[in-house]
Design a protein around this motif. Structure first.
Motif, PDB file in Angstrom:
ATOM      1  N   HIS A   1     176.736 -12.277  59.175  1.00  0.00           N
ATOM      2  CA  HIS A   1     175.319 -12.464  59.448  1.00  0.00           C
ATOM      3  C   HIS A   1     174.534 -11.193  59.101  1.00  0.00           C
ATOM      4  N   LEU A   2     175.103 -10.054  59.444  1.00  0.00           N
ATOM      5  CA  LEU A   2     174.424  -8.792  59.175  1.00  0.00           C
ATOM      6  C   LEU A   2     174.202  -8.597  57.681  1.00  0.00           C
ATOM      7  N   PHE A   3     175.228  -8.925  56.896  1.00  0.00           N
ATOM      8  CA  PHE A   3     175.067  -8.714  55.458  1.00  0.00           C
ATOM      9  C   PHE A   3     174.097  -9.719  54.841  1.00  0.00           C
ATOM     10  N   ASP A   4     174.062 -10.939  55.386  1.00  0.00           N
ATOM     11  CA  ASP A   4     173.038 -11.896  54.948  1.00  0.00           C
ATOM     12  C   ASP A   4     171.656 -11.298  55.166  1.00  0.00           C
ATOM     13  N   LEU A   5     171.508 -10.689  56.346  1.00  0.00           N
ATOM     14  CA  LEU A   5     170.227 -10.093  56.690  1.00  0.00           C
ATOM     15  C   LEU A   5     169.877  -8.965  55.721  1.00  0.00           C
ATOM     16  N   MET A   6     170.873  -8.179  55.381  1.00  0.00           N
ATOM     17  CA  MET A   6     170.632  -7.084  54.429  1.00  0.00           C
ATOM     18  C   MET A   6     170.110  -7.636  53.118  1.00  0.00           C
ATOM     19  N   LYS A   7     170.676  -8.760  52.679  1.00  0.00           N
ATOM     20  CA  LYS A   7     170.226  -9.372  51.430  1.00  0.00           C
ATOM     21  C   LYS A   7     168.758  -9.773  51.545  1.00  0.00           C
ATOM     22  N   THR A   8     168.386 -10.361  52.701  1.00  0.00           N
ATOM     23  CA  THR A   8     166.998 -10.761  52.898  1.00  0.00           C
ATOM     24  C   THR A   8     166.085  -9.562  52.799  1.00  0.00           C
TER      25      THR A   8
ATOM     26  N   ALA B   1     185.274   0.183  56.020  1.00  0.00           N
ATOM     27  CA  ALA B   1     185.912  -0.988  55.431  1.00  0.00           C
ATOM     28  C   ALA B   1     185.489  -1.071  53.971  1.00  0.00           C
ATOM     29  N   LEU B   2     186.396  -0.690  53.069  1.00  0.00           N
ATOM     30  CA  LEU B   2     186.041  -0.616  51.655  1.00  0.00           C
ATOM     31  C   LEU B   2     185.696  -1.983  51.082  1.00  0.00           C
ATOM     32  N   GLU B   3     186.324  -3.036  51.629  1.00  0.00           N
ATOM     33  CA  GLU B   3     186.037  -4.382  51.131  1.00  0.00           C
ATOM     34  C   GLU B   3     184.559  -4.704  51.289  1.00  0.00           C
ATOM     35  N   GLU B   4     183.979  -4.289  52.405  1.00  0.00           N
ATOM     36  CA  GLU B   4     182.557  -4.548  52.636  1.00  0.00           C
ATOM     37  C   GLU B   4     181.725  -3.903  51.542  1.00  0.00           C
ATOM     38  N   ALA B   5     182.046  -2.622  51.272  1.00  0.00           N
ATOM     39  CA  ALA B   5     181.290  -1.911  50.260  1.00  0.00           C
ATOM     40  C   ALA B   5     181.424  -2.619  48.916  1.00  0.00           C
ATOM     41  N   LEU B   6     182.656  -3.034  48.588  1.00  0.00           N
ATOM     42  CA  LEU B   6     182.898  -3.632  47.286  1.00  0.00           C
ATOM     43  C   LEU B   6     182.207  -4.971  47.138  1.00  0.00           C
ATOM     44  N   SER B   7     182.152  -5.761  48.225  1.00  0.00           N
ATOM     45  CA  SER B   7     181.617  -7.100  48.031  1.00  0.00           C
ATOM     46  C   SER B   7     180.124  -7.207  48.329  1.00  0.00           C
ATOM     47  N   TYR B   8     179.542  -6.287  49.071  1.00  0.00           N
ATOM     48  CA  TYR B   8     178.133  -6.450  49.413  1.00  0.00           C
ATOM     49  C   TYR B   8     177.218  -5.438  48.734  1.00  0.00           C
TER      50      TYR B   8
END
Lengths: 496, 300
Positions: free
Chosen positions: A177-184, A198-205
């Motif tokens: 939800h947080l990353f959706d919000l970042m996109k908005t 968490a490197l995966e977060e950085a890589l995917s978002y």
């Protein structure tokens, strides 16, 4: 990304007491991008963010905002320019309502309760947050508190929002939800910086990723250019060879060196029970606020447990310490998670620090301080842990993080303890010293002493522990043997 | 110093330096105690009250016909009790040191003035008494040197001294390392009270009176702090030593004497001393800048 950068660093350096926390960094942030900062503990990520959010000023170099040079003396200057920071440990005032917290710092001389509440409600609804603005901030969950902080940033018309470890205390759904919000926010042209382990977060978002190491900006580039292995290589400066430290083959004796039963302490520790066996490393994993450090502080007598709040046995004898000095006398040492706060004596030399540790146990009741012995013991220990110092009388504050941590460890090991609690032993330690410190912990356990290792860095827990306990909201939620333990299992137990 | 010797007649002669030295004996002893407390990152505001209380106790006992030695022993015990009580409140009851000592200063002065002196603020001592004679001549200077050496030895060579520095540097770390922080705090305040007693005896013998107004006037307490800070011991504690006390004492003695020779009123002098203290603290902050990352709540 052809537009002008909203923030630009030109060879910015920030030094603390002679050591560079950030070293000649050039950094650019464009409107409408999500920029991830990666790097190990102490690499300079937080320093970089604080320089932007205005908590601190650069020692050298220039910061440009919208193309013009800016001096950010206080967080207020930054927020006037539309820069907001969402802290890891949220900075809400627990006694105020959500609405009051959101308006904090921008109140009018006379405030109408209703107007404050309505403004807050509008923002919260616009962001689709299901939070009652008249609720007290202290009663919110970690995730909701973070939402309030984000809402506050939006209310301030932030053009730059910095997230410091935003997902550390969130469940996977909340993270999503947080990353959706970042996109908005991004679609509205807001530039976002986030720090994440968490490197995966950085890589995917993220759109772009910057990697910092030892205060230097190693590389910056579009997220698609990196993969996990690249990032790790940039972060530590070498390939991560999976360290296969063989598990200690010491047979577990039936008698635990320490047994803790139903410990309760205020709201932090809630019925915690576990045992520690000699010759092995008992790792305690868990999120911040899960009660891992608090239980350690109760054991050594730093903090008082509740009245009737459980029992502790050391080598089969029930103990109840009211002062750390009593625990030290019985051979328990606690090495604090924050050496600057309560670990070392900043203005003293390496020898004085270690000597004082030794004196605390072996100089008891002596009027005249055994100075010669103290110096000898200190020299012995700084050789054994290969502490590198520049001058003999140099204050430890000028040493590197790794050497400081070794001093703090030596200070406790000089007491010849039977049980040592290491709380985040490699936090803020330079990469080279991490392996050395782990080796120190390992060989100390092999000498037959009991070791508790508290760490929020999972690879460390997995690498060192013979047994892993997972703390969650003040209890031990799970226990794994070395073979059972995996990052996924531990995380799952720590969060759910 | 140069300024005063050039522009004030009579500053640079030898007799004047002798006056500076003897006036400074009491201040030196007070500053030794205050210095040890400040190195441990405390502040003892009851030091002048303890000084006057000690002198008064001794005076009353000798006037009542006690011989010097038993009177002295009882006085030492009484003053130690004041210091230990201060230390106990700070270390065990965990009341901030400044508040504790401020309160105990009030209690001590109040008690002596209304219970012992029946509302008077002056206690006259017969100037022919043996105690007064014992403390004339070079005795104050010798006593001051002894107190100074004792402070130096304690800070440098005793367990208590090492823990004092540890307390001033990082009290939380000292506690967590298992150092005897409570006992040391007790010792520090007891020692400060003891140095105050000697200062009180010297002052009382010189004037044949014990004057309680110096507590409420506050100027002497201020000077003791001024000596420590001017000498370069930071109020944040953990650093400095007896050397700094000597430097501070030399500076303040010159300042005090020079201002007197310039015929400044005591009020103007206080004003100057206040300005000097502020400047010293500003310079201290500049030399040892605060690091916002390490500051803890309640830092001075």
């Amino acid at each position: 990304m052809t537009s002008q950068p909203i923030i630009r660093f030109e060879t910015v350096t920030k030094t603390y007491a002679g050591t560079a926390a950030l070293d000649a960094v050039d950094f650019e942030l464009y409107p409408g991008e999500i920029h991830a900062l990666a790097g190990e503990n102490g690499a300079g990520k937080s320093t970089l963010c604080k320089l932007i959010a205005g908590g601190i000023e650069p020692s050298l170099g220039k910061v440009f905002i919208d193309g013009s040079e800016a001096t950010l003396k206080a967080p207020k200057d930054a927020s006037q320019l539309g820069i907001s920071m969402v802290y890891q440990e949220t900075s809400l005032v627990p006694q105020l309502t959500v609405a009051q917290n959101m308006m904090l710092g921008r109140e009018r001389t006379f405030n109408s309760v209703r107007r404050v509440r309505n403004t807050a409600r509008q923002i919260l609804q616009r962001l689709n947050f299901n939070i009652d603005p008249s609720q007290l901030a202290g009663s919110l969950s970690a995730a909701k508190r973070q939402m309030v902080e984000i809402a506050r940033a939006v209310l301030n018309d932030a053009r730059v929002i910095i997230f410091d470890e935003p997902t550390a205390s969130l469940t996977p759904e909340e993270t999503e939800h947080l990353f959706d919000l970042m996109k908005t926010l991004q679609d509205r042209g807001v530039a976002i910086i986030f720090i994440s382990h968490a490197l995966e977060e950085a890589l995917s978002y993220a759109d772009r990723i910057s990697v910092l190491r030892n205060g230097r900006l190693i590389t910056t580039g579009p997220a698609g250019r990196f993969d996990r292995a690249d990032l790790i290589r940039h972060m530590i400066g070498e390939d991560l060879t999976p360290q296969a430290t063989p598990a200690t083959a010491l047979k577990r004796t039936a008698v635990p060196i320490l047994r803790v039963e139903n410990i309760r302490m205020a709201s932090m520790v809630n019925n915690m029970s576990f045992s520690v066996f000699p010759g092995e490393i008992t790792g305690i994993a868990g999120l911040i606020g899960s009660g891992r450090s608090e239980i350690a502080r109760v054991i050594v007598g730093h903090t008082k447990r509740n009245f009737g709040g459980g029992r502790i046995w050391l080598n089969g004898r029930e103990v109840k310490y009211t002062l750390p000095a009593q625990a030290v006398r019985d051979g328990i040492a606690y090495i604090s998670e924050d050496r600057k706060l309560d670990g070392m004596f900043d203005n003293m030399s390496v020898a004085q620090n270690i000597g004082l540790g030794w004196m605390a146990k072996f100089g008891r009741g002596k009027m005249v301080a055994p100075l010669a012995r103290m110096t000898a013991v200190a020299r012995d220990w700084s050789d054994r842990l290969s502490i590198r110092r520049i001058g003999a009388d140099q204050s430890v504050i000028y040493l590197s993080g790794g050497n400081q941590q070794k001093v703090v460890i030596a200070k406790s090991l000089a007491q010849k303890p039977k049980l040592v609690i290491f709380d985040e032993p490699t936090r803020g330690v330079d990469v080279g010293a991490i392996a050395e410190i782990r080796q120190i912990i390992r060989s100390f356990a092999e000498s037959g002493a009991g070791v508790i290792l508290i760490s929020s860095y999972l690879p460390e827990i997995l690498d060192l522990s013979d047994r892993v306990l997972v703390a969650k909201s003040g209890t031990i939620a799970a226990e794994f043997t070395r073979e059972q333990a995996s990052a996924e299992r531990i995380l799952h137990a720590a969060i759910h | 110093m140069l300024f005063f010797s050039l522009f004030v007649d009579g500053f640079a002669n030898l007799g004047n330096f002798k006056v500076i030295a003897s006036n400074s004996a009491a201040l030196l002893m007070l500053s030794c105690g205050m210095g040890v407390v400040i190195i441990s990152r405390g502040l003892d505001l009851s030091i002048v009250a303890a000084m006057v209380a000690g002198a008064a106790t001794f005076g009353i006992l000798t006037v009542a016909g006690w011989s010097v030695f038993p009177a002295f022993v009882v006085t030492v015990l009484a003053v130690l009790a004041i210091g230990v009580f201060n230390g106990w409140l700070i270390a065990y009851v965990e009341i901030p040191g400044m508040l504790t000592t401020l309160a105990s200063a009030m209690v001590i002065t109040g008690f002596f003035r209304y219970e012992v002196l029946n509302g008077e603020y002056l206690l006259m001592l017969p100037s022919d008494s043996r105690a007064v004679q014992l403390l004339s001549g070079d005795a104050p200077a010798i006593l001051a040197v002894l107190v100074f050496i004792a402070s130096w030895l304690i800070l440098r060579y005793t367990t208590m001294g090492r823990v004092t520095y540890a307390l001033g540097d990082n009290a939380a770390a000292a506690r967590l390392s298992g150092l005897p922080v409570r006992l040391t705090t007790l010792g520090i305040y007891a020692f400060a009270a003891l140095t105050a007693l000697f200062a009180g005896l010297v002052v009382a013998a010189a004037s044949s009176t014990v004057d309680f107004r110096i507590v409420t006037n506050g100027s002497l307490l201020f000077e003791a702090i001024l000596v420590v800070v001017l000498g370069g011991i930071p109020l944040r504690g953990g650093r400095g030593g007896m050397r700094n006390i000597l430097v501070g004492l030399a500076l303040i003695a010159v300042l005090r004497n020079g201002m007197t020779l310039l015929n400044l009123t005591t009020q103007t002098q206080d004003m100057f001393k206040g300005v000097v203290l502020l400047i010293a603290i500003v310079i201290d902050n500049y030399i040892n800048p605060r690091d916002t990352e390490n500051d803890t709540v309640g830092d001075l």
